[in-house]
Design a protein around this motif. Structure first.
Motif, short mmCIF file in Angstrom:
data_model
loop_
_atom_site.label_atom_id
_atom_site.label_comp_id
_atom_site.label_asym_id
_atom_site.label_seq_id
_atom_site.Cartn_x
_atom_site.Cartn_y
_atom_site.Cartn_z
N GLU A 47 0.90 -1.21 0.02
CA GLU A 47 -0.10 0.01 0.01
C GLU A 47 0.82 1.38 -0.12
O GLU A 47 0.53 2.18 -0.52
N LYS A 48 2.00 1.22 0.75
CA LYS A 48 2.90 2.31 1.00
C LYS A 48 4.06 1.89 1.10
O LYS A 48 4.38 1.00 2.07
N THR A 49 5.23 2.67 0.56
CA THR A 49 6.54 2.32 1.20
C THR A 49 7.01 3.56 1.85
O THR A 49 6.41 4.77 1.83
N ARG A 50 8.02 3.66 2.98
CA ARG A 50 8.46 4.57 3.78
C ARG A 50 9.90 4.25 4.23
O ARG A 50 10.20 3.39 4.78
N TYR A 51 10.80 5.18 3.68
CA TYR A 51 12.21 5.14 4.02
C TYR A 51 12.37 6.08 5.31
O TYR A 51 12.19 7.42 5.13
N THR A 60 13.65 0.80 5.60
CA THR A 60 12.55 1.02 4.84
C THR A 60 11.54 0.16 4.89
O THR A 60 11.78 -1.10 5.21
N PHE A 61 10.32 0.60 5.03
CA PHE A 61 9.03 -0.31 5.37
C PHE A 61 8.00 -0.35 3.92
O PHE A 61 8.05 0.50 3.27
N LEU A 62 7.77 -1.52 3.96
CA LEU A 62 6.74 -2.01 2.85
C LEU A 62 5.49 -2.28 3.87
O LEU A 62 5.31 -3.17 4.42
N HIS A 63 4.54 -1.12 3.60
CA HIS A 63 3.09 -1.49 4.41
C HIS A 63 2.27 -2.05 3.65
O HIS A 63 1.98 -2.01 2.53
N ALA A 75 6.88 -5.24 5.88
CA ALA A 75 8.26 -5.87 5.67
C ALA A 75 9.22 -4.68 5.79
O ALA A 75 9.05 -3.54 5.58
N ARG A 76 10.23 -5.05 6.90
CA ARG A 76 11.22 -3.89 7.12
C ARG A 76 12.56 -4.35 6.51
O ARG A 76 13.21 -5.44 6.68
N ILE A 77 13.19 -3.47 5.97
CA ILE A 77 14.26 -3.57 4.92
C ILE A 77 15.41 -2.93 5.47
O ILE A 77 15.30 -1.50 5.74
N SER A 78 16.52 -3.32 5.85
CA SER A 78 17.50 -2.85 6.53
C SER A 78 18.23 -1.68 5.62
O SER A 78 18.34 -2.07 4.56
N HIS A 79 18.89 -0.71 6.19
CA HIS A 79 19.61 0.33 5.51
C HIS A 79 20.59 -0.55 4.56
O HIS A 79 20.52 -0.12 3.21
N GLU A 80 21.34 -1.30 5.05
CA GLU A 80 22.46 -2.17 4.40
C GLU A 80 21.96 -2.82 3.16
O GLU A 80 22.54 -3.22 2.20
N GLN A 81 20.67 -3.58 3.42
CA GLN A 81 19.94 -4.12 2.18
C GLN A 81 19.47 -3.11 1.11
O GLN A 81 19.02 -3.96 0.08
#
Length: 126
Positions: A47-51, A60-63, A75-81
């Motif tokens: 629905e929304k992404t948020r860095y 970074t979140f994928l809501h 889904a939480r994506i680390s800064h390194e990834q």
């Protein structure tokens, strides 16, 4: 030769069954909180992404499962990834994806901490 062909055919059939079973085991974002502590595959529309560049770790979140802030899963994506994703996390907004990993609880929502780009796949949601 016949035995070898039969074995190959049997392996292909088993592989096809495993793929369809995996698709049936997909968890919808609104049901993910029921699976906390389990490894699973959560599938739905981003629905929304948020860095969160000003937050600790710059994730970074994928809501999914509703619009932010009332979403049911992230889904939480680390800064390194983050830089390893092609397409970028922002390009996944509005797309159907499946997220693989251990389902955790973050506040009142379910979440998967994504460990690599291979943990997120574009999906065909019906």
């Amino acid at each position: 030769m016949i035995h070898r062909t039969f074995r190959l055919t049997a392996l292909l059939i088993l592989g096809a069954c495993a793929c369809s079973a995996s698709a049936q085991d997909a968890i919808r974002p609104e049901q993910a909180s029921r699976h906390v502590g389990q490894t699973g595959m959560v599938c739905g529309k981003v629905e929304k992404t948020r860095y969160a560049e000003n937050s600790e770790g710059q994730p970074t979140f994928l809501h999914m499962g509703g619009a932010f802030p009332r979403h049911t899963f992230s889904a939480r994506i680390s800064h390194e990834q983050r830089g390893k994703f092609k397409p970028t996390p922002e390009e996944l907004e509005g797309k159907d994806v499946c997220v693989l990993g251990t389902i955790q609880r973050d506040a009142s929502r379910a979440e998967i901490a994504v460990s690599s780009p291979g943990d997120i796949k574009l999906a065909q949601i019906k």
